[in-house]
Design a protein around this motif. Structure first.
Motif, PDB file in Angstrom:
ATOM      1  N   LEU A 149      10.007 -10.125   1.760  1.00  0.00           N
ATOM      2  CA  LEU A 149      10.136  -9.541   3.048  1.00  0.00           C
ATOM      3  C   LEU A 149      11.021  -8.163   2.961  1.00  0.00           C
ATOM      4  N   GLY A 150      11.808  -7.975   2.008  1.00  0.00           N
ATOM      5  CA  GLY A 150      12.306  -6.779   1.531  1.00  0.00           C
ATOM      6  C   GLY A 150      11.337  -5.691   1.156  1.00  0.00           C
ATOM      7  N   ALA A 151      10.364  -5.989   0.527  1.00  0.00           N
ATOM      8  CA  ALA A 151       9.155  -5.089   0.413  1.00  0.00           C
ATOM      9  C   ALA A 151       8.659  -4.606   1.516  1.00  0.00           C
ATOM     10  N   GLY A 152       8.575  -5.788   2.419  1.00  0.00           N
ATOM     11  CA  GLY A 152       7.907  -5.360   3.623  1.00  0.00           C
ATOM     12  C   GLY A 152       8.566  -4.234   4.616  1.00  0.00           C
ATOM     13  N   SER A 153       9.980  -4.523   4.614  1.00  0.00           N
ATOM     14  CA  SER A 153      10.903  -3.417   5.286  1.00  0.00           C
ATOM     15  C   SER A 153      10.671  -2.038   4.767  1.00  0.00           C
ATOM     16  N   VAL A 154      10.581  -2.152   3.173  1.00  0.00           N
ATOM     17  CA  VAL A 154      10.453  -0.666   2.541  1.00  0.00           C
ATOM     18  C   VAL A 154       9.050  -0.180   2.925  1.00  0.00           C
ATOM     19  N   ILE A 155       7.848  -0.992   2.813  1.00  0.00           N
ATOM     20  CA  ILE A 155       6.667  -0.566   3.210  1.00  0.00           C
ATOM     21  C   ILE A 155       6.473  -0.112   4.868  1.00  0.00           C
ATOM     22  N   HIS A 156       7.160  -0.857   5.600  1.00  0.00           N
ATOM     23  CA  HIS A 156       7.232  -0.486   7.018  1.00  0.00           C
ATOM     24  C   HIS A 156       7.747   0.870   7.228  1.00  0.00           C
ATOM     25  N   MET A 157       8.730   1.320   6.277  1.00  0.00           N
ATOM     26  CA  MET A 157       9.303   2.664   6.316  1.00  0.00           C
ATOM     27  C   MET A 157       8.450   3.808   5.582  1.00  0.00           C
ATOM     28  N   VAL A 158       8.162   3.478   4.439  1.00  0.00           N
ATOM     29  CA  VAL A 158       7.521   4.409   3.651  1.00  0.00           C
ATOM     30  C   VAL A 158       6.004   4.256   3.882  1.00  0.00           C
ATOM     31  N   HIS A 159       5.352   3.601   4.443  1.00  0.00           N
ATOM     32  CA  HIS A 159       3.950   3.384   4.760  1.00  0.00           C
ATOM     33  C   HIS A 159       3.222   3.625   3.544  1.00  0.00           C
ATOM     34  N   SER A 160       3.778   2.990   2.473  1.00  0.00           N
ATOM     35  CA  SER A 160       2.803   2.790   1.215  1.00  0.00           C
ATOM     36  C   SER A 160       3.287   1.803   0.372  1.00  0.00           C
ATOM     37  N   ASN A 161       2.565   1.320  -0.452  1.00  0.00           N
ATOM     38  CA  ASN A 161       3.051   0.225  -1.384  1.00  0.00           C
ATOM     39  C   ASN A 161       3.298   0.839  -2.706  1.00  0.00           C
ATOM     40  N   GLU A 162       3.069   2.047  -3.008  1.00  0.00           N
ATOM     41  CA  GLU A 162       3.276   2.760  -4.264  1.00  0.00           C
ATOM     42  C   GLU A 162       4.530   3.003  -4.396  1.00  0.00           C
ATOM     43  N   MET A 163       5.333   2.769  -5.832  1.00  0.00           N
ATOM     44  CA  MET A 163       6.546   3.245  -6.307  1.00  0.00           C
ATOM     45  C   MET A 163       6.597   4.659  -6.237  1.00  0.00           C
ATOM     46  N   LYS A 164       5.498   5.510  -6.494  1.00  0.00           N
ATOM     47  CA  LYS A 164       5.709   6.821  -6.506  1.00  0.00           C
ATOM     48  C   LYS A 164       6.032   7.542  -5.262  1.00  0.00           C
ATOM     49  N   ASP A 165       5.773   6.751  -4.106  1.00  0.00           N
ATOM     50  CA  ASP A 165       6.173   7.254  -2.724  1.00  0.00           C
ATOM     51  C   ASP A 165       7.597   7.079  -2.330  1.00  0.00           C
ATOM     52  N   MET A 166       8.260   6.061  -3.040  1.00  0.00           N
ATOM     53  CA  MET A 166       9.599   5.468  -2.794  1.00  0.00           C
ATOM     54  C   MET A 166      10.495   6.322  -3.803  1.00  0.00           C
ATOM     55  N   GLY A 167      11.800   5.659  -3.475  1.00  0.00           N
ATOM     56  CA  GLY A 167      13.187   6.441  -4.439  1.00  0.00           C
ATOM     57  C   GLY A 167      14.143   6.929  -3.494  1.00  0.00           C
TER      58      GLY A 167
END
Length: 655
Positions: free
Chosen positions: A376-394
């Motif tokens: 669910l935490g990953a879901g919140s992140v994806i909901h904001m970042v619109h991507s599943n890839e680590m390179k699009d996060m940080g």
């Protein structure tokens, strides 16, 4: 016992929700489907806690041992005086524990989805599918008959197919749902054959009676099963191994694990429900339900042990290389399920020797909360970042403080850091392995260190490590920060489940689990030894520090590590080419050497024979159709001709 009949409402409420939303949801409840489904499941969850309180603290224990209570039993199909398919409800420690797990996690997913899935065109359909899945899983864990288990087992498979393929306009989601369905069908075929073997030799399909007959070394059924053999293994070994095959398919054990990573194509809350706490632990629950029988066959337990241990290690290695955050969590799930499996495999039945059984169930319980929190935490992140890839996060820790803290708690729990929940259950498994099998203990210890490394690799890549802005970055990263600034971390319905599950990930480890759930219903002593815990905790901390040095701040250390491992890293990133091996076997061997000859035989021999029969029949009918001309004079001629022929025949015989 009639005082537990209210448990029937726990699965029936989600079933009723599925029927109502499935038939009328899109037309009449397009906006309120989520509220209706959540309210229904909240009621089921409250009833589950009432049942747990009544069973564990009021009337479940007799003379210090928790009893198996058949709350309801109805004969549906009778095959013989002893063999029938019964529909019923069993109340015992593991079924009550699973009621809490399934309803609680499913409720959190329902609440989270209110915000996450808001605006979806098929919103009501989504909640209908969630309700069907929850009903199927609850029916499975309450089953009194092994064929009843199988029926709900298949219904769970159908439900997961519908949920994984929810975005049916995405080719990848359709392919993933078909892959999950097909792979588990092969596993379930083994399960069905195993049921037939056990049912045939045991003379019943009732789980309680089967356990009674096949756990007595002097019973005729047990002697018959162990004396009959095929290819050097007893029929008991074959039956249990084939049943375990079904469990290995549902729980994504090697080599039937290939469907699990692809199943991440479903909505992220679905991943939390199916791949954290419910469907993937169905295999563990199945082995635990039949554990008294498994404990009578050493060969079957060895298979469970080594398949579980190898799956745990393999998945942990692969998880260290994946870049899609949901795939990392998928392989993490496979690894943790492997832990539960080998804990069952090294256990005995009864007394302190049953520590592995208790540890497996304890880890199933704690894992449900911290892994669903991770998804669910990953879901919140994806909901904001619109991507599943680590390179699009940080660098998201300041923009998503609640998600950050919740995710950190879950990572500490799965890493086995005290006092978080995962520490207590993992230590019980390591203790059981240390006493029973030093090789398995070594594998478990190394896997625990890998778990800490890849989970904090995930954590630091999402919330800490951040490259300098570059034009090469996709717009999704900038959009993520805009979203986070403008909308926070989503609706309160997305934050509340994170907070509740984070509290569970901290607190449920303090439950004296060994007092409630054991292999024989009698309480065990506490086995946590702080001196023994030094090695696994120290290894986990070292792995976390190593991960921090690689990923907390952007540097080249991880690139150097990748270069150092070279071909092994590439093989792990490609999942050791197991998918490619399956494709090679199917496309190059099964299809051309088996499928095509069978298809040719079907078209030319089977169809040809039927066409020959049809053509022959047509020609004969064409040749004799003149006999049925419809002309009375012809019929009269045939009649008198027949009379004349018979007269001649009688005269000849008379002479």
């Amino acid at each position: 016992m009639s005082n537990y009949l209210y448990i029937l409402w726990i699965p029936l409420l989600p079933l009723a929700t599925f029927v109502v939303l499935g038939l009328f949801g899109r037309k009449y409840f397009a906006k309120t489907a989520g509220i209706i489904s959540t309210a229904s499941l909240l009621t089921s969850t409250l009833l589950s806690f009432v049942a747990a309180k009544q069973y564990f603290f009021v009337d479940g224990k007799v003379n210090g041992i928790y009893q198996k209570i058949i709350a309801l039993k109805y004969t549906w199909l009778q095959f013989s005086p002893n063999v029938s398919i019964d529909m019923g409800v069993i109340v015992d420690p593991i079924s009550v524990m699973m009621l809490i797990v399934v309803t609680s996690v499913s409720l959190m997913v329902h609440v989270f989805s209110l915000g996450y899935m808001k605006g979806e065109e098929r919103f009501a359909t989504y909640y209908a599918f969630l309700s069907l899945f929850t009903f199927s899983m609850l029916g499975l864990i309450l089953s009194v008959n092994i064929f009843q288990v199988y029926m709900f087992w298949e219904l769970v498979g159908v439900s997961s197919f519908l949920l994984i393929g929810y975005y049916f306009n995405k080719p990848s989601a359709v392919a993933a749902s078909k892959k999950a369905f097909i792979v588990t069908r092969f596993a379930d075929l083994g399960f069905l054959i195993g049921i037939m073997i056990i049912g045939f030799y045991g003379g019943t399909l009732d789980i309680g009676v089967l356990i009674q007959k096949l756990t007595s070394a002097q019973s005729p059924e047990f002697l018959s099963m162990t004396s009959a053999s095929f290819l050097g293994a007893s029929m008991l070994t074959w039956g249990l191994t084939l049943i375990f095959m079904g469990g290995a398919g549902k729980s994504a054990m090697f080599p039937l694990h290939i469907w699990l990573p692809d199943a991440m194509e479903g909505p992220t809350p679905v991943s939390a429900l199916i791949h954290a706490a419910t469907m993937v632990v169905a295999g563990v629950y199945l082995v635990a339900r039949l554990f008294p029988i498994f404990s009578m066959d050493e060969a079957a337990l060895i298979i469970v042990t080594y398949v579980g241990a190898f799956s745990a290690l393999l998945a942990a290695i692969i998880a260290c290389t994946q870049t899609d955050i949901k795939r990392v969590l998928a392989y993490s799930t496979m690894s943790q399920i492997g832990y539960m499996m080998f804990a069952l495999g090294i256990s005995k039945n009864g007394g302190e020797a049953g520590l592995g059984f208790m540890a497996s169930m304890f880890h199933l319980f704690t894992h449900a909360f911290f892994k669903s929190l991770l998804f669910l935490g990953a879901g919140s992140v994806i909901h904001m970042v619109h991507s599943n890839e680590m390179k699009d996060m940080g660098g998201l820790r300041k923009l998503m403080p609640i998600t950050h803290i919740a995710f950190l708690i879950a990572c500490l729990a799965i890493a086995g850091i005290p006092p978080f929940a995962g520490f207590f259950s993992k230590e019980e498994i390591l203790t059981a392995a240390f006493h029973e099998n030093k090789l398995i203990y070594g594998v478990a210890l190394f896997t625990a260190a890998l778990t800490s490394f890849y989970m904090f690799r995930l954590y630091f890549n999402i919330f800490w490590s951040k490259e300098a802005p570059a034009k090469a970055h996709s717009a999704s990263h900038d959009h993520a920060h805009d979203d986070a600034h403008n909308h926070g971390e989503g609706t309160w319905t997305m934050k509340l489940p994170l907070l509740i599950l984070a509290a569970c990930a901290v607190g449920v480890g303090f439950i004296p689990f060994s007092q409630f759930i054991t292999s024989d219903g009698a309480a065990l002593e506490t086995h946590i030894n702080m001196v023994f815990s030094i090695a696994p905790v120290a290894l986990s901390i070292i792995a976390i520090l190593l991960s921090a040095s690689f990923y907390k701040n952007h540097n080249t250390k991880s690139d150097k590590a990748v270069a150092f491992f070279g071909g092994f890293y590439r093989a792990a990133y490609k999942k050791f080419y197991v998918d490619e091996l399956y494709l090679f076997i199917t496309k190059k061997i099964v299809f051309p050497l088996i499928g095509q000859p069978i298809a040719w035989a079907d078209r030319n021999i089977v169809d040809g024979f039927m066409l020959l029969l049809a053509n022959t029949t047509a020609k004969i009918s064409s040749a004799i159709k003149g006999l049925q001309s419809g002309k009375v004079q012809n019929y009269a001629l045939f009649f008198f001709g027949g009379v004349l022929a018979l007269s001649v025949l009688f005269i000849y015989i008379w002479k």
